[in-house]
Design a protein around this motif. Structure first.
Motif, mmCIF file in Angstrom:
data_model
loop_
_atom_site.group_PDB
_atom_site.id
_atom_site.type_symbol
_atom_site.label_atom_id
_atom_site.label_comp_id
_atom_site.label_asym_id
_atom_site.label_seq_id
_atom_site.Cartn_x
_atom_site.Cartn_y
_atom_site.Cartn_z
ATOM 1 N N TYR A 89 -49.179 11.598 -19.082
ATOM 2 C CA TYR A 89 -50.173 12.512 -19.631
ATOM 3 C C TYR A 89 -51.033 13.121 -18.509
ATOM 4 C CZ TYR A 89 -48.617 10.116 -23.852
ATOM 5 O OH TYR A 89 -47.851 9.599 -24.847
ATOM 6 N N ASP A 90 -52.361 12.994 -18.594
ATOM 7 C CA ASP A 90 -53.226 13.510 -17.524
ATOM 8 C C ASP A 90 -53.970 12.350 -16.862
ATOM 9 O OD1 ASP A 90 -54.841 12.922 -19.670
ATOM 10 O OD2 ASP A 90 -56.043 14.750 -19.554
ATOM 11 N N SER A 91 -53.231 11.279 -16.597
ATOM 12 C CA SER A 91 -53.831 10.066 -16.030
ATOM 13 C C SER A 91 -54.097 10.173 -14.525
ATOM 14 C CB SER A 91 -52.906 8.863 -16.274
ATOM 15 O OG SER A 91 -51.716 8.962 -15.495
ATOM 16 N N TYR A 92 -53.834 11.314 -13.945
ATOM 17 C CA TYR A 92 -53.959 11.492 -12.489
ATOM 18 C C TYR A 92 -54.278 12.957 -12.223
ATOM 19 C CZ TYR A 92 -49.443 13.649 -13.170
ATOM 20 O OH TYR A 92 -48.448 14.479 -13.633
ATOM 21 N N PHE B 247 -36.522 12.928 -16.803
ATOM 22 C CA PHE B 247 -35.081 12.706 -16.880
ATOM 23 C C PHE B 247 -34.713 12.081 -18.225
ATOM 24 C CE2 PHE B 247 -31.346 10.021 -16.593
ATOM 25 C CZ PHE B 247 -30.415 10.880 -16.020
ATOM 26 N N GLY B 248 -35.489 11.082 -18.651
ATOM 27 C CA GLY B 248 -35.169 10.351 -19.873
ATOM 28 C C GLY B 248 -35.218 11.213 -21.117
ATOM 29 N N ILE B 249 -36.155 12.140 -21.165
ATOM 30 C CA ILE B 249 -36.273 13.004 -22.341
ATOM 31 C C ILE B 249 -35.143 14.032 -22.373
ATOM 32 C CG2 ILE B 249 -37.699 14.849 -23.340
ATOM 33 C CD1 ILE B 249 -40.148 13.079 -22.644
ATOM 34 N N GLN B 250 -34.741 14.527 -21.197
ATOM 35 C CA GLN B 250 -33.695 15.551 -21.182
ATOM 36 C C GLN B 250 -32.286 14.949 -21.175
ATOM 37 O OE1 GLN B 250 -34.614 17.610 -17.452
ATOM 38 N NE2 GLN B 250 -32.797 16.729 -16.471
ATOM 39 N N SER B 251 -32.154 13.685 -20.772
ATOM 40 C CA SER B 251 -30.829 13.058 -20.664
ATOM 41 C C SER B 251 -30.852 11.645 -21.247
ATOM 42 C CB SER B 251 -30.377 13.012 -19.202
ATOM 43 O OG SER B 251 -30.362 14.288 -18.618
ATOM 44 N N THR B 252 -31.427 11.514 -22.439
ATOM 45 C CA THR B 252 -31.603 10.197 -23.060
ATOM 46 C C THR B 252 -30.294 9.434 -23.171
ATOM 47 O OG1 THR B 252 -33.275 11.311 -24.414
ATOM 48 C CG2 THR B 252 -32.757 9.045 -24.980
ATOM 49 N N GLN C 266 -47.932 2.882 -27.655
ATOM 50 C CA GLN C 266 -48.081 3.431 -29.002
ATOM 51 C C GLN C 266 -47.236 4.691 -29.199
ATOM 52 O OE1 GLN C 266 -52.329 3.980 -29.338
ATOM 53 N NE2 GLN C 266 -52.764 1.780 -29.411
ATOM 54 N N ALA C 267 -47.037 5.446 -28.125
ATOM 55 C CA ALA C 267 -46.319 6.713 -28.229
ATOM 56 C C ALA C 267 -44.807 6.541 -28.268
ATOM 57 C CB ALA C 267 -46.688 7.628 -27.061
ATOM 58 N N ILE C 268 -44.304 5.438 -27.699
ATOM 59 C CA ILE C 268 -42.856 5.216 -27.604
ATOM 60 C C ILE C 268 -42.453 4.144 -28.601
ATOM 61 C CG2 ILE C 268 -40.926 4.614 -26.086
ATOM 62 C CD1 ILE C 268 -42.738 5.417 -23.712
ATOM 63 N N PRO C 269 -41.824 4.531 -29.710
ATOM 64 C CA PRO C 269 -41.460 3.568 -30.754
ATOM 65 C C PRO C 269 -40.583 2.442 -30.210
ATOM 66 C CG PRO C 269 -41.137 5.823 -31.529
ATOM 67 C CD PRO C 269 -41.410 5.908 -30.051
ATOM 68 N N GLY C 270 -40.932 1.203 -30.571
ATOM 69 C CA GLY C 270 -40.117 0.056 -30.185
ATOM 70 C C GLY C 270 -40.334 -0.429 -28.773
ATOM 71 N N ASP D 21 -45.868 15.718 -26.214
ATOM 72 C CA ASP D 21 -45.435 15.645 -27.611
ATOM 73 C C ASP D 21 -43.973 15.265 -27.753
ATOM 74 O OD1 ASP D 21 -44.318 17.953 -26.638
ATOM 75 O OD2 ASP D 21 -45.050 19.268 -28.245
ATOM 76 N N GLN D 22 -43.351 14.830 -26.645
ATOM 77 C CA GLN D 22 -41.941 14.431 -26.686
ATOM 78 C C GLN D 22 -41.732 12.968 -26.305
ATOM 79 O OE1 GLN D 22 -39.262 17.514 -24.746
ATOM 80 N NE2 GLN D 22 -41.262 18.303 -24.086
ATOM 81 N N MET D 23 -42.812 12.257 -25.988
ATOM 82 C CA MET D 23 -42.665 10.888 -25.504
ATOM 83 C C MET D 23 -41.952 9.979 -26.509
ATOM 84 S SD MET D 23 -43.748 10.945 -22.452
ATOM 85 C CE MET D 23 -43.883 9.215 -22.061
#
Length: 281
Positions: A130-133, A111-116, A245-249, A214-216
């Motif tokens: 990712y593939d944590s599960y 939701f957050g990536i498509q409706s930030t 590390q993947a999400i700035p800030g 690649d969108q995180m």
């Protein structure tokens, strides 16, 4: 035992249990598996007391929401996003703070990536990514076939998943008898057992989050808080650091003496961290 979802509505012709508590800036809480909105019962009062309006719901196929008989009805993380959007329309929320746990994090990421632009902030607690599960053990069970698991005798099923639930907390006493029984009852019995495998385990597919890999960084457009149990055996802290590390800030806090079900292990600390984060936005 007191559930915090008290209302019901139809979203895409499926019944969803939900509830709204308090007044103020809107906060939406999304639970994970194998739980329900009940996991927020000790966190929510702190948010209400701090002046937030808290919106909760049970995902489709979970808790007090509908357990579809039709297995073609999709209850994956991807399919839960339209459920969330329908509730946002019902609640008349344009922008809001989003808090998610476990697979609720997968829903929140999509939701957050498509409706930030609709997020005032995003808090993720011990979430999948990712593939944590799924875990190696769960993957082996899935490979054996869901039908076998669905037909396991009730007593054997309950014994196995009772232990499974206890592994979600660091302090076994923190998963009270009430909570343990509520979560176990939801995934057991003539409806709950089959529903758990058809609507939950069946969709433990990392493609739903790997598609976002690649969108995180896009989530860095809003304030992001990561909260993690130091002793989380389901989603180890390596994943917390990867997301950080993947999400700035983004901010990361790891809670000591705390397992995967942080809202059960350390509800006061989790609530405190959320309130502090939101009040600084």
């Amino acid at each position: 035992m007191k559930h915090i979802v008290v209302d019901h509505t139809l979203i895409n012709n499926t019944r969803i249990a939900h509830g709204v508590h308090g007044a103020g800036e809107p906060v939406v809480l999304i639970h994970g598996t194998p739980s329900s909105s009940y996991i927020w019962r000790n966190v929510m009062p702190h948010l209400v007391a701090a002046g937030y309006q808290v919106h909760v719901f049970d995902l489709l196929g979970y808790g007090l929401s509908e357990r579809p008989w039709d297995t073609n009805i999709d209850t994956s993380m991807t399919a839960q996003v339209p459920i969330l959007e329908g509730l946002l329309d019902l609640w008349e929320l344009d922008t809001f703070h989003l808090v998610a746990h476990d697979i609720g994090g997968g829903v929140a990421q999509r939701f957050g990536i498509q409706s930030t632009e609709r997020l005032r902030s995003l808090t993720m607690i011990d979430v999948v990514s990712y593939d944590s599960y799924p875990s190696k053990r769960t993957r082996q069970q899935m490979d054996a076939g869901l039908d076998v698991l669905i037909e396991t005798p009730d007593q054997q099923h309950r014994s196995h998943f009772s232990d499974w639930l206890l592994s979600t907390v660091q302090n076994k006493q923190k998963l009270s008898d009430d909570a343990h029984d509520v979560f176990l009852d939801f995934i057991s019995g003539p409806v709950g057992q089959a529903s758990m495998f058809q609507h939950q385990v069946r969709h433990y597919d990392p493609s739903h989050t790997m598609e976002l890999a690649d969108q995180m960084h896009e989530l860095g457009q809003v304030p992001v808080k990561l909260i993690w149990g130091a002793d989380d055996a389901w989603q180890v802290t390596d994943w917390a650091h990867k997301l950080n590390q993947a999400i700035p800030g983004s901010e990361l806090t790891i809670i000591e003496d705390c397992g995967h079900f942080s809202p059960e292990d350390q509800p006061g600390r989790v609530a405190e961290l959320i309130v502090t984060f939101l009040s600084g936005r």
